[in-house]
Write an enzyme that holds these catalytic residues in place. Sequence first.
Site, PDB file in Angstrom:
ATOM      1  N   TYR A 187      50.287   5.279  -3.595  1.00  0.00           N
ATOM      2  CA  TYR A 187      49.217   5.692  -4.650  1.00  0.00           C
ATOM      3  C   TYR A 187      47.921   6.005  -3.544  1.00  0.00           C
ATOM      4  O   TYR A 187      47.431   7.117  -3.426  1.00  0.00           O
ATOM      5  CB  TYR A 187      48.952   5.045  -5.768  1.00  0.00           C
ATOM      6  CG  TYR A 187      47.809   5.471  -6.447  1.00  0.00           C
ATOM      7  CD1 TYR A 187      48.129   6.640  -7.663  1.00  0.00           C
ATOM      8  CD2 TYR A 187      46.692   4.984  -6.631  1.00  0.00           C
ATOM      9  CE1 TYR A 187      47.274   7.306  -8.180  1.00  0.00           C
ATOM     10  CE2 TYR A 187      45.718   5.693  -7.405  1.00  0.00           C
ATOM     11  CZ  TYR A 187      45.913   6.755  -8.162  1.00  0.00           C
ATOM     12  OH  TYR A 187      45.070   7.175  -9.471  1.00  0.00           O
ATOM     13  N   SER A 222      40.691   9.108  -5.861  1.00  0.00           N
ATOM     14  CA  SER A 222      40.632   7.800  -6.471  1.00  0.00           C
ATOM     15  C   SER A 222      39.625   6.643  -5.919  1.00  0.00           C
ATOM     16  O   SER A 222      39.697   6.825  -4.660  1.00  0.00           O
ATOM     17  CB  SER A 222      42.050   7.205  -6.844  1.00  0.00           C
ATOM     18  OG  SER A 222      42.102   5.924  -7.150  1.00  0.00           O
TER      19      SER A 222
END
Length: 275
Positions: free
Chosen positions: A168, A155
């Site tokens: 995350y 990401s």
Amino acid sequence: MGKLDGKVAFITGAARGQGRSHAVALAREGADIIAIDTTAKVGTVPYPLATADDLAETVRLVEAAGRRIRAQDADVRDSRALARAVEAGVNAFGRLDIVLANAGVFTRAPTLEMSDDTWQDMIDINLTGVWKSLKASVPHIIAGGRGGAVVITSSLAAVHANESIAHYSAAKAGLVMLMKVMAKELAPHGIRVNTVHPTTVATDMVLNDATYRLFRPDLENPTRADFEEAARTLNRLPVVALEPEDISNAVLHLVSDDAKYVTGTTHVIDAGGAL
């Protein structure tokens, strides 16, 4: 002639979103697909997860592209289920050439306030689940002796910090070094390993009421339009969110012979979000 004629790909998180898009894109280029996703619930995730009907739709779309697919409900946290799914697919199709470790979830909480379960679920799925997926699948590529390609979905959050997503970001950043180590380990086998790093992508992980409220806490019942107004500030190019197909195009490049000497790299697809 497709770029992937005769090859077989294993894809996690294939029931919808980027995973489904990848499955269809690779099938259109000639690959048969081993697909998994899970209907298991994750209590800390505030949006609806994939369903059996979602996975069935991926099957329909791959078959409509003229390719074979074996799809199974398997959780990336479950090593035995992963091994069974991969082995069944390899037995059916005779080989494995490509692995796309794509499955993941997204939650948000201030670092010092998030629950232990929120942290642990994220690490178990987005980091350990990737390692388990690779452990179950990559040995089949090695056994084939033909080389191959692995793409791990990381990401933009692995390289660009934002508040309230420490768990995350930690998981996605951990995938980078997992990728680099495996790229070194697998290079003698002719297996390439890379990561892709998308900015916001228009999938069910993002397009849901929980995310809308996170982006627009100033509104009682924010809509997608309200979310888009806030999300538009994230990217430098004039786009609110990328489409899954935009990421699939990058993945297809990385797993094809177009990138036959590309390994150990991070591919950021962020519309300028890191600038």
